[in-house]
Write an enzyme that holds these catalytic residues in place. Structure first.
Site, PDB file in Angstrom:
ATOM      1  N   ARG A  51       0.850  -1.199   0.000  1.00  0.00           N
ATOM      2  CA  ARG A  51       0.000   0.000   0.000  1.00  0.00           C
ATOM      3  C   ARG A  51       0.880   1.242   0.000  1.00  0.00           C
ATOM      4  O   ARG A  51       0.597   2.217  -0.687  1.00  0.00           O
ATOM      5  CB  ARG A  51      -0.966   0.026   1.205  1.00  0.00           C
ATOM      6  CG  ARG A  51      -1.643   1.393   1.359  1.00  0.00           C
ATOM      7  CD  ARG A  51      -2.807   1.453   2.330  1.00  0.00           C
ATOM      8  NE  ARG A  51      -2.681   0.599   3.480  1.00  0.00           N
ATOM      9  CZ  ARG A  51      -1.859   0.828   4.518  1.00  0.00           C
ATOM     10  NH1 ARG A  51      -1.093   1.890   4.553  1.00  0.00           N
ATOM     11  NH2 ARG A  51      -1.816  -0.023   5.520  1.00  0.00           N
ATOM     12  N   TYR A 104     -17.278  17.452 -14.376  1.00  0.00           N
ATOM     13  CA  TYR A 104     -17.664  16.032 -14.450  1.00  0.00           C
ATOM     14  C   TYR A 104     -18.688  15.723 -13.352  1.00  0.00           C
ATOM     15  O   TYR A 104     -18.498  16.125 -12.188  1.00  0.00           O
ATOM     16  CB  TYR A 104     -16.406  15.174 -14.272  1.00  0.00           C
ATOM     17  CG  TYR A 104     -16.664  13.699 -14.250  1.00  0.00           C
ATOM     18  CD1 TYR A 104     -17.036  13.022 -15.416  1.00  0.00           C
ATOM     19  CD2 TYR A 104     -16.545  12.967 -13.080  1.00  0.00           C
ATOM     20  CE1 TYR A 104     -17.272  11.661 -15.397  1.00  0.00           C
ATOM     21  CE2 TYR A 104     -16.770  11.601 -13.054  1.00  0.00           C
ATOM     22  CZ  TYR A 104     -17.143  10.955 -14.205  1.00  0.00           C
ATOM     23  OH  TYR A 104     -17.369   9.605 -14.192  1.00  0.00           O
ATOM     24  N   ASP A 176      -8.567  19.182 -13.922  1.00  0.00           N
ATOM     25  CA  ASP A 176      -8.858  17.820 -14.376  1.00  0.00           C
ATOM     26  C   ASP A 176      -8.468  17.763 -15.853  1.00  0.00           C
ATOM     27  O   ASP A 176      -9.111  18.371 -16.708  1.00  0.00           O
ATOM     28  CB  ASP A 176     -10.350  17.533 -14.173  1.00  0.00           C
ATOM     29  CG  ASP A 176     -10.724  16.104 -14.560  1.00  0.00           C
ATOM     30  OD1 ASP A 176     -10.027  15.507 -15.402  1.00  0.00           O
ATOM     31  OD2 ASP A 176     -11.723  15.596 -14.027  1.00  0.00           O
ATOM     32  N   LYS A 201      -9.326   6.709 -18.854  1.00  0.00           N
ATOM     33  CA  LYS A 201      -9.687   7.241 -20.170  1.00  0.00           C
ATOM     34  C   LYS A 201      -8.484   7.185 -21.110  1.00  0.00           C
ATOM     35  O   LYS A 201      -8.012   6.106 -21.409  1.00  0.00           O
ATOM     36  CB  LYS A 201     -10.260   8.651 -19.988  1.00  0.00           C
ATOM     37  CG  LYS A 201     -11.277   8.775 -18.835  1.00  0.00           C
ATOM     38  CD  LYS A 201     -12.559   7.989 -19.051  1.00  0.00           C
ATOM     39  CE  LYS A 201     -13.433   7.864 -17.805  1.00  0.00           C
ATOM     40  NZ  LYS A 201     -13.748   9.082 -17.097  1.00  0.00           N
TER      41      LYS A 201
HETATM   42  C1  LIG Z   1     -14.202   9.522 -15.791  1.00  0.00           C
HETATM   43  C2  LIG Z   1     -13.843  10.873 -15.303  1.00  0.00           C
HETATM   44  C3  LIG Z   1     -13.569  11.115 -13.947  1.00  0.00           C
HETATM   45  C4  LIG Z   1     -13.703  10.051 -12.886  1.00  0.00           C
HETATM   46  O1  LIG Z   1     -12.783   9.039 -13.047  1.00  0.00           O
HETATM   47  P1  LIG Z   1     -13.050   7.499 -12.634  1.00  0.00           P
HETATM   48  O2  LIG Z   1     -11.808   6.829 -13.068  1.00  0.00           O
HETATM   49  O3  LIG Z   1     -14.276   7.053 -13.370  1.00  0.00           O
HETATM   50  O4  LIG Z   1     -13.270   7.492 -11.162  1.00  0.00           O
HETATM   51  C5  LIG Z   1     -13.181  12.394 -13.577  1.00  0.00           C
HETATM   52  N1  LIG Z   1     -13.085  13.392 -14.480  1.00  0.00           N
HETATM   53  C6  LIG Z   1     -13.379  13.199 -15.785  1.00  0.00           C
HETATM   54  C7  LIG Z   1     -13.257  14.345 -16.735  1.00  0.00           C
HETATM   55  C8  LIG Z   1     -13.748  11.942 -16.240  1.00  0.00           C
HETATM   56  O5  LIG Z   1     -14.039  11.770 -17.539  1.00  0.00           O
END
Ligand SMILES: *Cc1c(COP(=O)(O)O)cnc(C)c1O
Length: 383
Positions: A51, A104, A176, A201
């Site tokens: 961890r 988001y 983000d 993503k």
């Molecule tokens: C998918 C997404 C998240 C969240 O991420 P997870 O891996 O699904 O927890 C946050 N910000 C954006 C822009 C996203 O597309």
């Protein structure tokens, strides 16, 4: 690996030196949860318990830091786990967060439904309107949370300008960077303090791993606090996820080039189609954020959305008829995806300021052959 190496060289080599014992050219998948000590406290390479640190995760973290030009990167079990760890580290009861009006949905839910129970307050604001942004700031504002481009309308915020406003207010700017990926945009170089990723993503890129990351700029104290939280709160990524994201990162540059070439071809096709009322893509000169996007991004990415002249039923029909585009949520993988935000990813935003038009369709344009993508949309749009 030096910061002067190009992006693709860093993507393939940063944190990924061949294994000193075996010469493995690919970072091994380290599944061990604990590590032999050479005498009490005699750790090999700092590894003690998985961890706290695991060599596969270390490699991923070093690669992410190199790509975002940050000091430290930390990998988490999901994008939201990264966000949660960040918020709980920099906020306390009474802290205030300003976030972009179309952040988001999961971020909005985390801040409005979870962090709020611990006394963290928030105000949505239009990040494109500096006066509205300044008006939303309070003495207790700790964070300005910025997403650019946004989902699903591809709105653009000026990162450098938002950083200035945040720093004038003594707040941190969090960006983000999931939609752009570090290949197209490096917010830390524009003044952001922390970059957040859903590595699920584009960084993972193959729709087979859920993960998240934080990358910190120059602030050594903040980096240390976040590293402490990563271990203390424990929402770390597992080694297989780390390994898959690391593998994905190696091809990020070539994938993004192809994603955006294909997106540009699809945009051109959609603009000429009579069933399409409008197209949202930051690469279009009439997109309201085009100039800022051109200034702070090295390309316009693979995400776009469009509205159907005939309304919601037509939008649903296109989603259901598409065949090469798979009807599914998420984005950023090699395969093209289509979805109806109002009923799928953004259904929970109905009735809120985040509500999206019902006639809107979002595409995550993959890296298939552009001709096939266009032919698929053509048949899906046929009356
Ligand atoms: C998918 C997404 C998240 C969240 O991420 P997870 O891996 O699904 O927890 C946050 N910000 C954006 C822009 C996203 O597309």
């Amino acid at each position: 690996m030096s910061p002067t190496h190009g992006f693709n060289t860093r993507a393939i080599h940063a944190g990924q030196d061949p294994d000193p014992a075996t010469g493995d050219v690919v970072v091994p998948l380290h599944l061990a949860t604990t590590f032999k000590q050479d005498g009490v406290g005699g750790l090999r390479g700092g590894y003690e318990y998985a961890r706290s640190a695991n060599p596969t995760r270390t490699a991923l973290q070093e690669a992410l830091a190199a790509l975002e030009q940050g000091r430290t990167a930390l990998a988490f079990a999901s994008g939201l786990a990264a966000e949660d760890t960040l918020l709980r580290t920099v906020c306390e009861p009474g802290s205030h967060v300003v976030l972009g009006g179309d952040a988001y949905g999961g971020t909005f839910r985390l801040i409005s439904k979870v962090a709020s129970r611990w006394g963290v307050e928030h105000t949505p604001a239009d990040l494109n309107d500096p006066d509205a942004l300044r008006a939303a700031i309070r003495p207790s504002t700790r964070v300005i949370w910025c997403e650019t481009p946004t989902n699903p309308l591809l709105n653009i915020a000026d990162i450098a300008l938002t950083a200035e406003v945040a720093h004038d207010a003594g707040a941190l700017l969090v960006v983000d960077n999931t939609f752009a990926s570090p290949y197209l945009q490096q917010p830390l170089t524009l003044g952001a303090d922390v970059v957040v990723h859903s590595t699920t993503k584009y960084l993972g890129g193959h729709s087979d791993v859920v993960g998240g990351a934080l990358v910190v700029g120059d602030d050594a104290e903040l980096a240390e606090q976040l590293a402490f939280s990563q271990n203390a709160m424990g929402a770390v990524s597992g080694p297989l996820a780390d390994w898959l994201v690391l593998r994905g990162i190696k091809t990020l540059g070539v994938r993004m080039d192809r994603h955006q070439d294909n997106a540009a071809r699809v945009v051109e096709f959609l603009l000429g189609h009579p069933a399409v009322a409008s197209v949202r893509y930051p690469g279009l000169p009439d997109h309201p954020g085009h100039e800022i996007a051109a200034k702070q991004m090295s390309g316009f990415g693979g995400m776009l959305s469009f509205r159907l002249a005939a309304g919601e039923d037509a939008a649903l029909r296109v989603c259901e008829r598409a065949q090469v585009f798979t009807l599914a949520e998420s984005l950023g993988g090699v395969e093209s995806l289509i979805e109806h935000p109002a009923r799928m990813t953004h259904a929970s935003a109905a009735g809120s300021p985040l509500e999206v038009p019902a006639d809107l369709v979002r595409l995550s344009v993959g890296i298939e052959d552009a001709e096939d993508l266009i032919a698929d949309l053509d048949q899906a749009l046929a009356l």
